[in-house]
Design a protein around this motif. Structure first.
Motif, PDB file in Angstrom:
ATOM      1  N   ASP A 124       0.816  -1.211   0.000  1.00 21.48           N
ATOM      2  CA  ASP A 124       0.000   0.000   0.000  1.00 21.48           C
ATOM      3  C   ASP A 124       0.851   1.263   0.000  1.00 21.48           C
ATOM      4  OD1 ASP A 124      -2.770  -1.322   0.533  1.00 21.48           O
ATOM      5  OD2 ASP A 124      -1.435  -2.180   2.050  1.00 21.48           O
ATOM      6  N   LEU A 125       2.037   1.170   0.571  1.00 24.96           N
ATOM      7  CA  LEU A 125       2.995   2.281   0.577  1.00 24.96           C
ATOM      8  C   LEU A 125       4.370   1.719   0.275  1.00 24.96           C
ATOM      9  CD1 LEU A 125       4.085   5.159   1.195  1.00 24.96           C
ATOM     10  CD2 LEU A 125       4.104   4.521   3.623  1.00 24.96           C
ATOM     11  N   ILE A 126       5.044   2.301  -0.705  1.00 24.54           N
ATOM     12  CA  ILE A 126       6.426   1.947  -1.005  1.00 24.54           C
ATOM     13  C   ILE A 126       7.289   3.169  -0.754  1.00 24.54           C
ATOM     14  CG2 ILE A 126       8.078   1.237  -2.782  1.00 24.54           C
ATOM     15  CD1 ILE A 126       5.886  -0.403  -4.084  1.00 24.54           C
ATOM     16  N   ASN A 127       8.312   2.994   0.053  1.00 22.86           N
ATOM     17  CA  ASN A 127       9.255   4.051   0.387  1.00 22.86           C
ATOM     18  C   ASN A 127      10.582   3.738  -0.301  1.00 22.86           C
ATOM     19  OD1 ASN A 127      10.112   6.376   2.170  1.00 22.86           O
ATOM     20  ND2 ASN A 127      11.508   4.819   2.947  1.00 22.86           N
ATOM     21  N   CYS A 128      11.055   4.656  -1.127  1.00 25.88           N
ATOM     22  CA  CYS A 128      12.306   4.428  -1.860  1.00 25.88           C
ATOM     23  C   CYS A 128      13.112   5.723  -1.819  1.00 25.88           C
ATOM     24  CB  CYS A 128      12.012   4.001  -3.292  1.00 25.88           C
ATOM     25  SG  CYS A 128      13.486   3.515  -4.226  1.00 25.88           S
ATOM     26  N   VAL A 129      13.965   5.841  -0.818  1.00 26.31           N
ATOM     27  CA  VAL A 129      14.678   7.087  -0.536  1.00 26.31           C
ATOM     28  C   VAL A 129      16.170   6.917  -0.828  1.00 26.31           C
ATOM     29  CG1 VAL A 129      15.346   8.698   1.293  1.00 26.31           C
ATOM     30  CG2 VAL A 129      13.010   7.837   1.186  1.00 26.31           C
ATOM     31  N   GLY A 130      16.666   7.716  -1.778  1.00 32.24           N
ATOM     32  CA  GLY A 130      18.095   7.726  -2.059  1.00 32.24           C
ATOM     33  C   GLY A 130      18.609   6.476  -2.720  1.00 32.24           C
ATOM     34  N   VAL A 131      17.777   5.828  -3.518  1.00 33.41           N
ATOM     35  CA  VAL A 131      18.146   4.509  -4.056  1.00 33.41           C
ATOM     36  C   VAL A 131      18.174   4.491  -5.586  1.00 33.41           C
ATOM     37  CG1 VAL A 131      17.580   2.051  -4.066  1.00 33.41           C
ATOM     38  CG2 VAL A 131      17.135   3.416  -2.013  1.00 33.41           C
ATOM     39  N   LEU A 132      17.094   4.942  -6.220  1.00 38.06           N
ATOM     40  CA  LEU A 132      16.978   4.804  -7.673  1.00 38.06           C
ATOM     41  C   LEU A 132      18.160   5.413  -8.411  1.00 38.06           C
ATOM     42  CD1 LEU A 132      13.180   5.511  -8.201  1.00 38.06           C
ATOM     43  CD2 LEU A 132      14.382   3.396  -8.813  1.00 38.06           C
ATOM     44  N   HIS A 133      18.669   6.551  -7.934  1.00 39.35           N
ATOM     45  CA  HIS A 133      19.778   7.219  -8.633  1.00 39.35           C
ATOM     46  C   HIS A 133      21.102   6.462  -8.512  1.00 39.35           C
ATOM     47  CE1 HIS A 133      19.380   9.449  -4.649  1.00 39.35           C
ATOM     48  NE2 HIS A 133      20.465   8.716  -4.512  1.00 39.35           N
ATOM     49  N   HIS A 134      21.128   5.440  -7.664  1.00 45.67           N
ATOM     50  CA  HIS A 134      22.336   4.624  -7.534  1.00 45.67           C
ATOM     51  C   HIS A 134      22.220   3.283  -8.268  1.00 45.67           C
ATOM     52  CE1 HIS A 134      24.275   7.422  -4.962  1.00 45.67           C
ATOM     53  NE2 HIS A 134      23.563   7.190  -3.889  1.00 45.67           N
ATOM     54  N   MET A 155       3.540   5.832  -3.458  1.00 45.90           N
ATOM     55  CA  MET A 155       4.972   5.597  -3.432  1.00 45.90           C
ATOM     56  C   MET A 155       5.691   6.904  -3.139  1.00 45.90           C
ATOM     57  SD  MET A 155       7.523   4.078  -6.426  1.00 45.90           S
ATOM     58  CE  MET A 155       6.401   2.716  -6.773  1.00 45.90           C
ATOM     59  N   HIS A 156       6.600   6.866  -2.187  1.00 42.01           N
ATOM     60  CA  HIS A 156       7.404   8.036  -1.836  1.00 42.01           C
ATOM     61  C   HIS A 156       8.820   7.820  -2.354  1.00 42.01           C
ATOM     62  CE1 HIS A 156       9.983  10.268   1.272  1.00 42.01           C
ATOM     63  NE2 HIS A 156       9.480  11.174   0.460  1.00 42.01           N
ATOM     64  N   LEU A 244      11.508   9.951 -15.948  1.00 39.47           N
ATOM     65  CA  LEU A 244      11.507   8.809 -15.040  1.00 39.47           C
ATOM     66  C   LEU A 244      10.104   8.549 -14.501  1.00 39.47           C
ATOM     67  CD1 LEU A 244      13.209   6.763 -13.255  1.00 39.47           C
ATOM     68  CD2 LEU A 244      13.259   8.587 -11.540  1.00 39.47           C
ATOM     69  N   ILE A 245       9.432   9.603 -14.065  1.00 42.09           N
ATOM     70  CA  ILE A 245       8.089   9.454 -13.513  1.00 42.09           C
ATOM     71  C   ILE A 245       7.121   8.917 -14.562  1.00 42.09           C
ATOM     72  CG2 ILE A 245       6.111  10.773 -12.658  1.00 42.09           C
ATOM     73  CD1 ILE A 245       8.171  12.579 -11.202  1.00 42.09           C
ATOM     74  N   ASP A 246       7.165   9.466 -15.759  1.00 40.14           N
ATOM     75  CA  ASP A 246       6.260   9.011 -16.814  1.00 40.14           C
ATOM     76  C   ASP A 246       6.487   7.541 -17.144  1.00 40.14           C
ATOM     77  OD1 ASP A 246       5.182  11.541 -16.936  1.00 40.14           O
ATOM     78  OD2 ASP A 246       6.342  12.165 -18.695  1.00 40.14           O
ATOM     79  N   ALA A 247       7.743   7.103 -17.084  1.00 40.40           N
ATOM     80  CA  ALA A 247       8.057   5.707 -17.393  1.00 40.40           C
ATOM     81  C   ALA A 247       7.499   4.744 -16.352  1.00 40.40           C
ATOM     82  CB  ALA A 247       9.574   5.525 -17.499  1.00 40.40           C
ATOM     83  N   SER A 248       7.202   5.255 -15.154  1.00 37.46           N
ATOM     84  CA  SER A 248       6.695   4.386 -14.094  1.00 37.46           C
ATOM     85  C   SER A 248       5.266   3.937 -14.348  1.00 37.46           C
ATOM     86  CB  SER A 248       6.760   5.107 -12.738  1.00 37.46           C
ATOM     87  OG  SER A 248       5.758   6.111 -12.650  1.00 37.46           O
ATOM     88  N   GLY A 249       4.511   4.714 -15.142  1.00 41.49           N
ATOM     89  CA  GLY A 249       3.103   4.418 -15.347  1.00 41.49           C
ATOM     90  C   GLY A 249       2.228   4.854 -14.192  1.00 41.49           C
ATOM     91  N   LEU A 250       2.820   5.556 -13.208  1.00 41.51           N
ATOM     92  CA  LEU A 250       2.073   6.032 -12.049  1.00 41.51           C
ATOM     93  C   LEU A 250       1.763   7.514 -12.211  1.00 41.51           C
ATOM     94  CD1 LEU A 250       4.189   4.279  -9.260  1.00 41.51           C
ATOM     95  CD2 LEU A 250       2.114   3.437 -10.389  1.00 41.51           C
ATOM     96  N   LEU A 304       3.975   9.370  -5.776  1.00 37.55           N
ATOM     97  CA  LEU A 304       3.271   8.845  -6.929  1.00 37.55           C
ATOM     98  C   LEU A 304       2.149   7.942  -6.426  1.00 37.55           C
ATOM     99  CD1 LEU A 304       6.350   7.714  -9.100  1.00 37.55           C
ATOM    100  CD2 LEU A 304       5.208   9.947  -9.110  1.00 37.55           C
ATOM    101  N   ALA A 305       1.167   7.689  -7.266  1.00 41.54           N
ATOM    102  CA  ALA A 305       0.072   6.795  -6.885  1.00 41.54           C
ATOM    103  C   ALA A 305      -0.344   5.947  -8.074  1.00 41.54           C
ATOM    104  CB  ALA A 305      -1.123   7.577  -6.357  1.00 41.54           C
ATOM    105  N   LYS A 306      -0.885   4.775  -7.757  1.00 40.78           N
ATOM    106  CA  LYS A 306      -1.399   3.882  -8.808  1.00 40.78           C
ATOM    107  C   LYS A 306      -2.920   3.992  -8.852  1.00 40.78           C
ATOM    108  CE  LYS A 306       0.310  -0.198  -9.771  1.00 40.78           C
ATOM    109  NZ  LYS A 306       0.691  -1.634  -9.720  1.00 40.78           N
ATOM    110  N   PRO A 307      -3.492   4.367  -9.997  1.00 39.58           N
ATOM    111  CA  PRO A 307      -4.949   4.425 -10.121  1.00 39.58           C
ATOM    112  C   PRO A 307      -5.558   3.029  -9.918  1.00 39.58           C
ATOM    113  CG  PRO A 307      -3.853   5.585 -11.915  1.00 39.58           C
ATOM    114  CD  PRO A 307      -2.799   4.810 -11.199  1.00 39.58           C
ATOM    115  N   PRO A 308      -6.838   2.961  -9.537  1.00 41.08           N
ATOM    116  CA  PRO A 308      -7.752   4.104  -9.333  1.00 41.08           C
ATOM    117  C   PRO A 308      -7.655   4.659  -7.912  1.00 41.08           C
ATOM    118  CG  PRO A 308      -8.960   2.048  -9.112  1.00 41.08           C
ATOM    119  CD  PRO A 308      -7.536   1.659  -9.450  1.00 41.08           C
TER     120      PRO A 308
END
Length: 399
Positions: A124-134, A155-156, A244-250, A304-308
């Motif tokens: 329900d909540l995904i936390n991803c802090v300081g990771v994707l850029h690595h 998602m944060h 990056l955000i657009d590629a997520s589909g969220l 970010l959020a996943k619809p609906p």
């Protein structure tokens, strides 16, 4: 070994050598709060209302030594938390951290973001802090996480910004040049980097920026290594961030530090400029802000959020007054007319606002509407809206 696997192995080696973050382990819950890690507060920021349930699943994706994971457990007494990381050394620290502080509703897995599909179910909540850029492929990483986000989930994310980290990039490249074949020897990189800073003139731009912004935390070798000798880093600007955000589909819900993205704090003295900027699409306005204030934008943190999903709108007084309020879970100094809100900003309440907030604090038991509370406390809808604007109450829509 593929390039992607080689980069991931190098990143794991760095964090095995210097587990990060290097916060001390405590035999009690950690102090304070970060509202982004409180399920009710984060959900209300994103959707405008209190979530329907507290019994949710949270994923800390790239949990490192478990600093955020520990908070996620202690700030959310009814949730279950899962932490993943590609560094076995960092995970060992995370497990010990949570054991010592009593954060017992958490399980850890030695997995990269790319392997999140191996986890059962959705979150329900995904936390991803300081990771994707690595990671070697942030788009693949964010898509892997998006696949694990439950419909209606949030998602944060926190990633680096190129403009505010320009001097860091220059020093990273300088250290890499001087290390040559020894690049990947992270202890040598830290020693070399410290010697390089010491050798440069005091008025050197890189030295000035380090002393002004980063030197305090970089006293610890773990922080210095993470900043200056990391084997993989991708920094973003607004344009590449939204790719990056657009590629997520969220769906992008907004930055979690919205005051930084308020143009009026920069050029509010000139209404003509604000009028011109008012016609810009959101993304162009964000780009304008970072171009005008580059040193301030060292990172992006956003939801970010996943619809609906449905976002509540409290602009109409009837809807606001019909809602059921309760006190925001993240504040310090309560009960008092002078307190810190969720962003640790000092808030001064009028006697009427304080009386209203006291009643909202007791409303978990009574479940009354704002209209009923205002009538009982002899307060006004304007004072109710003031508490909402100051992020001191959470609302549940009328059924």
């Amino acid at each position: 070994m593929s390039d992607s696997q080689s980069i991931s192995a190098s990143v794991a080696k760095l964090y095995d050598t210097y587990p990060f973050p290097p916060e001390p382990l405590l035999d009690e819950p950690p102090p304070g709060y970060n509202w982004r890690w409180n399920w009710s507060a984060a959900y209300a920021f994103c959707m405008g209302r209190k979530p329907e349930t507290q019994q949710v699943r949270i994923l800390d994706a790239g949990c490192g030594t478990g600093v955020g994971t520990e908070y996620l457990v202690h700030l959310n007494p009814e949730v279950s938390v899962t932490g993943i990381d590609l560094s076995a050394g960092a995970l060992a620290v995370a497990q010990e951290r949570c054991r010592r502080s009593g954060a017992d509703r958490v399980e850890f897995h030695h997995l990269s973001l790319f392997d999140a599909e191996q986890l059962p179910g959705q979150f329900d909540l995904i936390n991803c802090v300081g990771v994707l850029h690595h990671t070697p492929d942030p788009i693949r990483g964010i898509q892997a996480l998006a696949a694990k986000l439950a419909p209606g989930g949030i998602m944060h994310i926190f990633v680096y910004a190129e403009l505010g980290r320009w001097e860091i990039q220059l020093m990273q490249r300088a250290i890499a040049l001087l290390q040559g074949d020894r690049r990947g020897d992270y202890r040598d990189g830290v020693q070399l980097g410290r010697a390089l800073f010491a050798a440069l003139p005091e008025n050197n731009r890189l030295v000035r920026r380090e002393n002004e912004r980063w030197a305090m935390e970089n006293q610890r070798d773990e922080c210095f290594a993470d900043m200056y000798v990391h084997p993989q880093e991708i920094d973003y600007n607004i344009e590449t961030l939204f790719e990056l955000i657009d590629a997520s589909g969220l769906e992008f819900l907004g930055f979690s530090n919205p005051r930084q993205w308020d143009l009026s704090t920069l050029v509010g003295a000139n209404p003509d400029i604000l009028a011109r900027a008012a016609h810009l699409p959101d993304r162009q306005r964000y780009r304008l802000i970072e171009l005008l204030n580059p040193e301030a934008v060292t990172h992006y943190e956003f939801f970010l959020a996943k619809p609906p999903f449905t976002r509540s709108d409290w602009s109409q007084e009837d809807a606001l007054m019909a809602a059921i309020p309760e006190r925001h879970p993240c504040m310090d100094g309560w009960p008092s007319q002078c307190l810190f809100n969720c962003d640790y900003q000092i808030i001064n309440l009028s006697a009427e606002e304080f009386r209203l907030l006291e009643a909202c604090d007791a409303n978990r038991v009574h479940g009354r509407s704002l209209a009923e509370i205002c009538q009982a406390t002899e307060t006004t809808p304007q004072e109710a809206r003031s508490l909402l604007d100051k992020q001191l109450i959470l609302l549940t829509p009328k059924n």
